[in-house]
Design a protein around this motif. Structure first.
Motif, PDB file in Angstrom:
ATOM      1  N   VAL A 177       0.863  -1.181   0.000  1.00 33.54           N
ATOM      2  CA  VAL A 177       0.000   0.000   0.000  1.00 33.54           C
ATOM      3  C   VAL A 177       0.900   1.232   0.000  1.00 33.54           C
ATOM      4  N   PRO A 178       0.599   2.267  -0.793  1.00 36.15           N
ATOM      5  CA  PRO A 178       1.441   3.469  -0.840  1.00 36.15           C
ATOM      6  C   PRO A 178       1.613   4.098   0.543  1.00 36.15           C
ATOM      7  N   MET A 179       2.828   4.551   0.820  1.00 36.70           N
ATOM      8  CA  MET A 179       3.151   5.155   2.099  1.00 36.70           C
ATOM      9  C   MET A 179       2.776   6.640   2.102  1.00 36.70           C
ATOM     10  N   THR A 180       2.088   7.089   3.159  1.00 38.45           N
ATOM     11  CA  THR A 180       1.698   8.490   3.314  1.00 38.45           C
ATOM     12  C   THR A 180       2.033   8.944   4.734  1.00 38.45           C
ATOM     13  N   PRO A 181       2.073  10.258   4.977  1.00 36.38           N
ATOM     14  CA  PRO A 181       2.299  10.728   6.353  1.00 36.38           C
ATOM     15  C   PRO A 181       1.260  10.205   7.333  1.00 36.38           C
ATOM     16  N   GLY A 182       0.023  10.005   6.861  1.00 35.93           N
ATOM     17  CA  GLY A 182      -1.029   9.516   7.746  1.00 35.93           C
ATOM     18  C   GLY A 182      -0.724   8.161   8.343  1.00 35.93           C
ATOM     19  N   VAL A 183       0.008   7.317   7.614  1.00 35.75           N
ATOM     20  CA  VAL A 183       0.376   5.993   8.119  1.00 35.75           C
ATOM     21  C   VAL A 183       1.264   6.131   9.359  1.00 35.75           C
ATOM     22  N   LEU A 184       2.241   7.018   9.287  1.00 37.30           N
ATOM     23  CA  LEU A 184       3.155   7.232  10.407  1.00 37.30           C
ATOM     24  C   LEU A 184       2.441   7.905  11.570  1.00 37.30           C
ATOM     25  N   ILE A 185       1.565   8.848  11.260  1.00 38.47           N
ATOM     26  CA  ILE A 185       0.804   9.543  12.300  1.00 38.47           C
ATOM     27  C   ILE A 185      -0.071   8.562  13.064  1.00 38.47           C
ATOM     28  N   ALA A 186      -0.760   7.681  12.332  1.00 38.17           N
ATOM     29  CA  ALA A 186      -1.641   6.703  12.964  1.00 38.17           C
ATOM     30  C   ALA A 186      -0.848   5.736  13.838  1.00 38.17           C
ATOM     31  N   GLY A 187       0.307   5.285  13.353  1.00 40.48           N
ATOM     32  CA  GLY A 187       1.139   4.383  14.144  1.00 40.48           C
ATOM     33  C   GLY A 187       1.630   5.026  15.424  1.00 40.48           C
ATOM     34  N   GLY A 188       2.055   6.287  15.339  1.00 44.21           N
ATOM     35  CA  GLY A 188       2.504   7.000  16.533  1.00 44.21           C
ATOM     36  C   GLY A 188       1.391   7.196  17.534  1.00 44.21           C
ATOM     37  N   ALA A 189       0.199   7.515  17.050  1.00 44.02           N
ATOM     38  CA  ALA A 189      -0.953   7.689  17.933  1.00 44.02           C
ATOM     39  C   ALA A 189      -1.286   6.387  18.654  1.00 44.02           C
ATOM     40  N   ALA A 190      -1.190   5.277  17.938  1.00 44.13           N
ATOM     41  CA  ALA A 190      -1.445   3.969  18.544  1.00 44.13           C
ATOM     42  C   ALA A 190      -0.436   3.691  19.661  1.00 44.13           C
ATOM     43  N   GLY A 191       0.810   4.122  19.467  1.00 43.86           N
ATOM     44  CA  GLY A 191       1.831   3.925  20.495  1.00 43.86           C
ATOM     45  C   GLY A 191       1.513   4.660  21.775  1.00 43.86           C
ATOM     46  N   VAL A 192       1.047   5.912  21.679  1.00 43.67           N
ATOM     47  CA  VAL A 192       0.660   6.682  22.865  1.00 43.67           C
ATOM     48  C   VAL A 192      -0.524   6.024  23.559  1.00 43.67           C
ATOM     49  N   ALA A 193      -1.503   5.587  22.767  1.00 43.95           N
ATOM     50  CA  ALA A 193      -2.700   4.960  23.327  1.00 43.95           C
ATOM     51  C   ALA A 193      -2.356   3.695  24.096  1.00 43.95           C
ATOM     52  N   ALA A 194      -1.452   2.890  23.547  1.00 42.97           N
ATOM     53  CA  ALA A 194      -1.099   1.627  24.194  1.00 42.97           C
ATOM     54  C   ALA A 194      -0.237   1.837  25.437  1.00 42.97           C
ATOM     55  N   ALA A 195       0.594   2.874  25.442  1.00 39.98           N
ATOM     56  CA  ALA A 195       1.516   3.082  26.561  1.00 39.98           C
ATOM     57  C   ALA A 195       0.781   3.370  27.860  1.00 39.98           C
ATOM     58  N   PHE A 196      -0.299   4.152  27.798  1.00 37.24           N
ATOM     59  CA  PHE A 196      -1.014   4.557  29.009  1.00 37.24           C
ATOM     60  C   PHE A 196      -2.448   4.029  29.077  1.00 37.24           C
ATOM     61  N   ASN A 197      -2.859   3.215  28.098  1.00 34.32           N
ATOM     62  CA  ASN A 197      -4.252   2.788  27.991  1.00 34.32           C
ATOM     63  C   ASN A 197      -5.173   4.006  27.918  1.00 34.32           C
ATOM     64  N   THR A 198      -4.799   4.956  27.051  1.00 34.44           N
ATOM     65  CA  THR A 198      -5.557   6.202  26.907  1.00 34.44           C
ATOM     66  C   THR A 198      -5.818   6.453  25.417  1.00 34.44           C
ATOM     67  N   PRO A 199      -6.844   5.815  24.857  1.00 30.82           N
ATOM     68  CA  PRO A 199      -7.090   5.938  23.414  1.00 30.82           C
ATOM     69  C   PRO A 199      -7.377   7.353  22.938  1.00 30.82           C
ATOM     70  N   LEU A 200      -8.151   8.106  23.705  1.00 35.34           N
ATOM     71  CA  LEU A 200      -8.453   9.481  23.280  1.00 35.34           C
ATOM     72  C   LEU A 200      -7.194  10.344  23.267  1.00 35.34           C
ATOM     73  N   ALA A 201      -6.294  10.093  24.204  1.00 37.05           N
ATOM     74  CA  ALA A 201      -5.039  10.860  24.240  1.00 37.05           C
ATOM     75  C   ALA A 201      -4.193  10.567  23.012  1.00 37.05           C
ATOM     76  N   GLY A 202      -4.252   9.328  22.525  1.00 36.02           N
ATOM     77  CA  GLY A 202      -3.523   9.004  21.300  1.00 36.02           C
ATOM     78  C   GLY A 202      -4.022   9.815  20.124  1.00 36.02           C
ATOM     79  N   ILE A 203      -5.348   9.943  20.015  1.00 39.46           N
ATOM     80  CA  ILE A 203      -5.933  10.737  18.932  1.00 39.46           C
ATOM     81  C   ILE A 203      -5.556  12.208  19.089  1.00 39.46           C
ATOM     82  N   ALA A 204      -5.632  12.709  20.332  1.00 41.27           N
ATOM     83  CA  ALA A 204      -5.300  14.120  20.573  1.00 41.27           C
ATOM     84  C   ALA A 204      -3.841  14.402  20.251  1.00 41.27           C
TER      85      ALA A 204
END
Length: 352
Positions: free
Chosen positions: A61-88
């Motif tokens: 699948v073509p690589m876009t900035p959104g792919v990296l942004i989504a992966g980083g957000a998932a990392g924040v969400a998983a680290a603290f169990n805070t899904p909304l914080a990952g999106i923010a």
């Protein structure tokens, strides 16, 4: 951040490769085992982005900035169990232009990361559930105090960090030219602080922070000592995040303000101290409010947290106008990209 600027570039592929991410996880575990004042969220952001990139390569699948942004957000969400914080965090820090397609990708990645984290560790509240509330009179006094004090101190941390590790700093260039000596000196400082504090300044700071949030109190010197330990650890160049240590430093300074207010509200005053300092360092008030409300189950305190975070963001910007993560990311960008961004800035256009 640097990789999302050129998602298909060779340098970017190296930054978010599985090799780099796994190496960073191993080094972070080593830092924690050695008493370094680091958090796990920084490496999980990089790991989340690396996994997203690897999956997209496998599926072609073509690589876009959104792919990296989504992966980083998932990392924040998983680290603290805070899904909304990952999106923010994705909105405030990782993405400057936030499009609808990116929003869907981010929410999907955060949902999967959150479910995986809960499946492995259970549906927990990171710092434990907090109850009670603050009166209007207390909020009027506590929020500005926590915001100004925390924001100023957070801004000072950012200034010091950029002086020691930031691009364009003469001192940073000298430290990077002698990495072993720098690591040795920083390690000695961290070790001395750890020994003199009985180990309280080591690691993420989770235990003393939770104790202060529960109203059990803490030592007056904890905030300044953790501040110094976090700065020395980060200046050494070792892998690790500053989210969790910043929350711990904020809790320490919040504990110093707690005696000014009713004893039964000490935990909530500590919480406001965390919001003020964290925002002063990261300069992401929405992320600060959401991560703290989710990590403590204190949605009832969201308005005082917002007031504190907004004031902290302003106070931090008065001390240091540069944003920490954006400046540190410049070290990983090619000169051509930096020149282009600087040209846009001079013309009054957005740099990214």
């Amino acid at each position: 951040m640097a990789a999302s600027r050129q998602p298909r570039g060779r340098a970017s592929r190296a930054l978010v490769s599985m090799r780099s991410a796994v190496g960073k996880i191993v080094l972070t575990l080593g830092a924690l085992a050695g008493g370094g004042a680091v958090g796990r969220e920084g490496p999980t952001v990089q790991l989340g982005a690396a996994i997203m990139v690897a999956v997209h390569r496998i599926l072609r699948v073509p690589m876009t900035p959104g792919v990296l942004i989504a992966g980083g957000a998932a990392g924040v969400a998983a680290a603290f169990n805070t899904p909304l914080a990952g999106i923010a965090f994705a909105i405030e820090e990782l993405a400057v232009a936030y499009e609808q397609r990116v929003a869907v990708l981010v929410m999907g990645a955060v949902m999967i990361a959150g479910l995986t984290a809960q499946g492995l560790a259970g549906n927990y509240v990171y710092f434990g559930q907090m109850g009670g509330g603050l009166s209007i009179g207390t909020v009027v006094l506590a929020a500005p105090l926590a915001g100004i004090v925390g924001g100023v101190l957070g801004g000072l941390f950012t200034r010091a960090m950029l002086a020691l590790r930031g691009p364009g700093s003469a001192l940073a260039a000298k430290l990077k030219a002698r990495p072993l000596l720098t690591a040795f000196v920083c390690g000695v400082i961290v070790a001395l602080l750890g020994l003199s504090s009985g180990g309280l300044t080591a690691g993420t700071g989770y235990e003393p922070t939770r104790a202060m949030l529960e109203g059990e109190g803490g030592f007056w010197w904890y905030g300044p000592a953790k501040f110094a330990a976090t700065l020395a650890t980060s200046a050494s160049g070792i892998a690790g995040g500053i989210f969790a240590p910043s929350l711990a430093v904020g809790a320490g300074f919040g504990e110093l303000m707690a005696p000014l207010f009713p004893t039964e509200r000490a935990g909530l005053i500590v919480l406001l101290g965390m919001a003020g300092y964290f925002t002063g360092v990261v300069r992401a008030p929405l992320t600060a409010v959401i991560i703290l409300s989710e990590a403590t189950g204190s949605s009832h305190a969201i308005l005082p947290l917002f007031a504190t975070a907004l004031i902290g963001d302003w106070a931090g910007s008065m001390v240091c106008r540069k944003r920490l993560y954006h400046e540190l990311a410049r070290d990983f960008l090619p000169r051509s990209v930096l020149s282009k961004a600087e040209g846009k800035t001079k013309r009054g256009e957005p740099a990214a």
